[in-house]
Write an enzyme that holds these catalytic residues in place. Structure first.
Site, PDB file in Angstrom:
ATOM      1  CE  LYS A  88      -4.375   0.041   6.718  1.00 32.01           C
ATOM      2  NZ  LYS A  88      -4.168   1.482   6.750  1.00 32.01           N
ATOM      3  CE  LYS A 100      -7.617  -2.565  -0.261  1.00 32.38           C
ATOM      4  NZ  LYS A 100      -6.374  -2.327   0.480  1.00 32.38           N
TER       5      LYS A 100
HETATM    6  P1  NAP Z   1      -4.209   4.428  -5.397  1.00 31.25           P
HETATM    7  O1  NAP Z   1      -3.994   5.882  -5.393  1.00 31.25           O
HETATM    8  O2  NAP Z   1      -5.454   3.874  -6.025  1.00 31.25           O
HETATM    9  O3  NAP Z   1      -2.914   3.739  -6.079  1.00 31.25           O
HETATM   10  C1  NAP Z   1      -2.883   2.370  -6.347  1.00 31.25           C
HETATM   11  C2  NAP Z   1      -1.559   2.016  -7.018  1.00 31.25           C
HETATM   12  O4  NAP Z   1      -1.535   0.610  -7.285  1.00 31.25           O
HETATM   13  C3  NAP Z   1      -1.351   2.715  -8.370  1.00 31.25           C
HETATM   14  O5  NAP Z   1       0.026   2.951  -8.549  1.00 31.25           O
HETATM   15  C4  NAP Z   1      -1.843   1.650  -9.359  1.00 31.25           C
HETATM   16  O6  NAP Z   1      -1.288   1.796 -10.643  1.00 31.25           O
HETATM   17  C5  NAP Z   1      -1.316   0.409  -8.690  1.00 31.25           C
HETATM   18  N1  NAP Z   1      -2.022  -0.816  -9.096  1.00 31.25           N
HETATM   19  C6  NAP Z   1      -3.265  -1.197  -8.724  1.00 31.25           C
HETATM   20  N2  NAP Z   1      -3.568  -2.397  -9.242  1.00 31.25           N
HETATM   21  C7  NAP Z   1      -2.472  -2.797  -9.939  1.00 31.25           C
HETATM   22  C8  NAP Z   1      -2.162  -3.947 -10.687  1.00 31.25           C
HETATM   23  N3  NAP Z   1      -3.039  -4.961 -10.802  1.00 31.25           N
HETATM   24  N4  NAP Z   1      -0.959  -4.021 -11.274  1.00 31.25           N
HETATM   25  C9  NAP Z   1      -0.060  -3.017 -11.156  1.00 31.25           C
HETATM   26  N5  NAP Z   1      -0.290  -1.890 -10.450  1.00 31.25           N
HETATM   27  C10 NAP Z   1      -1.493  -1.783  -9.856  1.00 31.25           C
HETATM   28  O7  NAP Z   1      -4.201   3.821  -3.910  1.00 31.25           O
HETATM   29  P2  NAP Z   1      -3.452   4.392  -2.606  1.00 31.25           P
HETATM   30  O8  NAP Z   1      -4.392   5.274  -1.863  1.00 31.25           O
HETATM   31  O9  NAP Z   1      -2.103   4.835  -2.947  1.00 31.25           O
HETATM   32  O10 NAP Z   1      -3.364   3.031  -1.732  1.00 31.25           O
HETATM   33  C11 NAP Z   1      -2.353   2.047  -1.933  1.00 31.25           C
HETATM   34  C12 NAP Z   1      -2.434   1.030  -0.779  1.00 31.25           C
HETATM   35  O11 NAP Z   1      -2.216   1.722   0.456  1.00 31.25           O
HETATM   36  C13 NAP Z   1      -3.797   0.334  -0.646  1.00 31.25           C
HETATM   37  O12 NAP Z   1      -3.609  -1.002  -0.238  1.00 31.25           O
HETATM   38  C14 NAP Z   1      -4.484   1.137   0.433  1.00 31.25           C
HETATM   39  O13 NAP Z   1      -5.463   0.365   1.092  1.00 31.25           O
HETATM   40  C15 NAP Z   1      -3.310   1.485   1.339  1.00 31.25           C
HETATM   41  N6  NAP Z   1      -3.470   2.704   2.158  1.00 31.25           N
HETATM   42  C16 NAP Z   1      -3.964   3.860   1.620  1.00 31.25           C
HETATM   43  C17 NAP Z   1      -4.089   4.996   2.438  1.00 31.25           C
HETATM   44  C18 NAP Z   1      -4.643   6.314   1.918  1.00 31.25           C
HETATM   45  O14 NAP Z   1      -4.980   7.172   2.736  1.00 31.25           O
HETATM   46  N7  NAP Z   1      -4.760   6.504   0.618  1.00 31.25           N
HETATM   47  C19 NAP Z   1      -3.716   4.939   3.781  1.00 31.25           C
HETATM   48  C20 NAP Z   1      -3.154   3.764   4.283  1.00 31.25           C
HETATM   49  C21 NAP Z   1      -3.046   2.646   3.465  1.00 31.25           C
HETATM   50  P3  NAP Z   1      -1.940   2.792 -11.738  1.00 31.25           P
HETATM   51  O15 NAP Z   1      -1.340   4.142 -11.473  1.00 31.25           O
HETATM   52  O16 NAP Z   1      -1.544   2.217 -13.045  1.00 31.25           O
HETATM   53  O17 NAP Z   1      -3.443   2.752 -11.514  1.00 31.25           O
END
Ligand code: NAP
Length: 310
Positions: free
Chosen positions: A182, A250
């Site tokens: 990744k 990050k």
């Molecule tokens: P996001 O929309 O910001 O969602 C983050 C999630 O993590 C939310 O459910 C949040 O809860 C939860 N969270 C964060 N910190 C936490 C903590 N300390 N304790 C409990 N829950 C926590 O992010 P995302 O885009 O879905 O990305 C998630 C992961 O996938 C990341 O590692 C990112 O790098 C990876 N990713 C993202 C993409 C993309 O295109 N978005 C593509 C590939 C990989 P709340 O709802 O309470 O805030």
């Protein structure tokens, strides 16, 4: 402890219902998996609950009830907290033997993935690191590319659920290897985005219509998924995430830390990380990672699509 029913579709758990986790959970429901979910902000589970998911009180309960427990959280410290908290995932595993397959699909440091896998193994469970590529579009469409590190037999147990999420599932090696691949992915996406931004700033300032540039480049060697997906967003100046710049920054921090540990110089990645920093300093960390082009526009004194002054 509620133990898992042994019907043909195992209970799957999803912890973290953000931009990625929510549509991934929905695809599991649609594929017929009984689904338990937990999210720090419970209201984000409302739509899934209305569609048939069961919201439980803690990550511990997810691990107790699911045969396959998926985490999709932001960063390494978040995954560590959700695993190690008193009500966390590890606390929900059996004391001696447990056949739960834990699948962390967040993008985190390979070192942390290996440490958590070792802690799960002490409780008799297997933790796979299985980060994804394909973005929010891939998450919604169930076409993610999933890169898996860890035990191959555990992957076979988790595979039916992963097939509801992705169209390519690749076992890339032992624990942590998924996160390494990744990291490789994020180098390419970041540098490609930067190249796309440079190309559009140059072409546009030279007076060529940006849409024509994207159209022409999409048919040649410069074509890429980044050009296809982010090109359209850029033309519309749509900076709603998508993939938040903060999360990509990050990821590049993980890449550069891993490179430092290995004695590898990554000059291109370092440059993109600095441009990300510039956008974060301007308050754009929550914007889509394609906001990177706005840093390039400032350097060029030109906004893509604005006719150049004669
Ligand atoms: P996001 O929309 O910001 O969602 C983050 C999630 O993590 C939310 O459910 C949040 O809860 C939860 N969270 C964060 N910190 C936490 C903590 N300390 N304790 C409990 N829950 C926590 O992010 P995302 O885009 O879905 O990305 C998630 C992961 O996938 C990341 O590692 C990112 O790098 C990876 N990713 C993202 C993409 C993309 O295109 N978005 C593509 C590939 C990989 P709340 O709802 O309470 O805030």
């Amino acid at each position: 402890m509620v133990r898992k029913p042994s019907n043909s579709r195992p209970v799957v758990g999803v912890i973290g219902l953000g931009i990625m986790g929510e549509p991934m959970a929905r695809n599991l429901l649609r594929a017929g998996f009984p689904l338990v979910v937990w999210n720090r902000t419970p209201a984000r589970a409302d739509a899934l609950v209305a569609e048939g998911a069961r919201l439980v009180a803690s990550p511990r309960t997810v691990a107790e009830q699911a045969s396959i427990a998926i985490t999709m959280l932001s960063d390494s410290p978040d995954v560590e907290a959700v695993y190690r908290a008193p009500d966390g995932v590890l606390a929900g595993l059996g004391a001696t033997r447990d056949d739960t397959v834990l699948v962390d699909m967040s993008t985190i440091a390979p070192r942390v993935a290996r440490e958590l896998a070792a802690e799960a193994a002490e409780r008799g469970a297997v933790l796979l690191d299985a980060p994804v590529s394909g973005g929010d579009v891939g998450a919604r469409e169930g076409t993610l590319s999933i890169m898996v590190g860890g035990d191959a037999a555990a992957l076979e147990r988790a595979r039916p659920a992963l097939e509801a999420l992705g169209s390519r599932i690749t076992h890339v090696g032992g624990s942590g290897a998924g996160q390494v691949v990744k990291a490789c992915n994020q180098i390419i996406v970041g540098l490609t985005l930067e190249a796309l931004g440079e190309a559009l700033v140059l072409g546009s300032k030279a007076g060529v219509e940006p849409a024509a540039i994207v159209e022409a480049l999409g048919g040649g060697l410069a074509a890429s998924r980044v050009l296809e997906v982010r090109g359209a967003k850029l033309l519309a100046r749509d900076f709603a995430p998508g993939f938040k710049l903060d999360l990509h920054a990050k990821d590049l921090a993980i890449v550069l830390a891993t490179a430092r540990e290995l004695g590898v110089a990554l000059p291109g990645t370092a440059l993109v990380a600095q441009l990300f920093q510039a956008e974060q300093s301007r308050g754009h960390g929550e914007a889509d990672n394609s906001t990177l082009v706005r840093a390039l526009e400032r350097l060029a004194g030109h906004e893509i699509g604005v006719p150049p002054v004669a």
